[in-house]
Design a protein around this motif. Sequence first.
Motif, short mmCIF file in Angstrom:
data_model
loop_
_atom_site.label_atom_id
_atom_site.label_comp_id
_atom_site.label_asym_id
_atom_site.label_seq_id
_atom_site.Cartn_x
_atom_site.Cartn_y
_atom_site.Cartn_z
N ARG A 128 4.44 -0.42 -1.04
CA ARG A 128 3.25 0.20 -0.43
C ARG A 128 2.48 -0.83 0.38
O ARG A 128 2.07 -0.57 1.52
N GLY A 129 2.23 -2.01 -0.18
CA GLY A 129 1.50 -3.05 0.52
C GLY A 129 2.21 -3.54 1.76
O GLY A 129 1.58 -3.75 2.81
N ASN A 130 3.51 -3.69 1.68
CA ASN A 130 4.28 -4.14 2.84
C ASN A 130 4.27 -3.07 3.94
O ASN A 130 4.20 -3.40 5.13
N TYR A 131 4.32 -1.81 3.55
CA TYR A 131 4.28 -0.74 4.54
C TYR A 131 2.90 -0.70 5.22
O TYR A 131 2.80 -0.52 6.43
N PHE A 132 1.85 -0.90 4.44
CA PHE A 132 0.50 -0.99 4.99
C PHE A 132 0.44 -2.10 6.05
O PHE A 132 -0.06 -1.89 7.16
N LYS A 133 0.97 -3.26 5.71
CA LYS A 133 0.94 -4.39 6.64
C LYS A 133 1.79 -4.08 7.88
O LYS A 133 1.38 -4.44 9.01
N ASP A 134 2.89 -3.41 7.71
CA ASP A 134 3.73 -3.03 8.84
C ASP A 134 3.01 -2.05 9.76
O ASP A 134 3.04 -2.20 10.98
N LEU A 135 2.34 -1.06 9.19
CA LEU A 135 1.58 -0.10 10.01
C LEU A 135 0.47 -0.79 10.78
O LEU A 135 0.24 -0.47 11.96
N ILE A 136 -0.20 -1.73 10.16
CA ILE A 136 -1.28 -2.46 10.84
C ILE A 136 -0.74 -3.26 12.00
O ILE A 136 -1.36 -3.32 13.07
#
Length: 139
Positions: A128-136
């Motif tokens: 979840r955190g890595n996906y958040f960073k990817d979206l940003i």
Amino acid sequence: GLEHRLEFVKRKGGVEFYNDSKATNVHAVVRALNAFDEPVILIAGGKDKGVDFMPLIDPVQKKVKNLILVGEAKERLNRIIGDFSETFIIGTFEEAVLLAYQKSRSGDIILLSPGCSSYDMFENFEERGNYFKDLISKL
């Protein structure tokens, strides 16, 4: 800081993004909110484990400019804390991040601090955190 624990991700247009995906309980969210003096746009929600969300009322009321709720727990979170901030109930994680950025202004903090586990949409909090960073990174 440690990855996924109030991890500074990026500053864009005067807005700072923080990944606190490891905050899978209410008390971790309270600690995260108390770490900021700036207006916070909080992305919260995930797998509903039936925990007591009442301790979030005061910090949300004092610190949160916009509350963006996503995941299985979004409706219950809304019933408990939705009246204490401008609240949006969102269908997907992608939409939550995009809306957070659209609502932000220079000086704001966008904080992913879900207060719930990630198992309704992700394998674990790291994903979840890595996906958040990817979206940003794609904003």
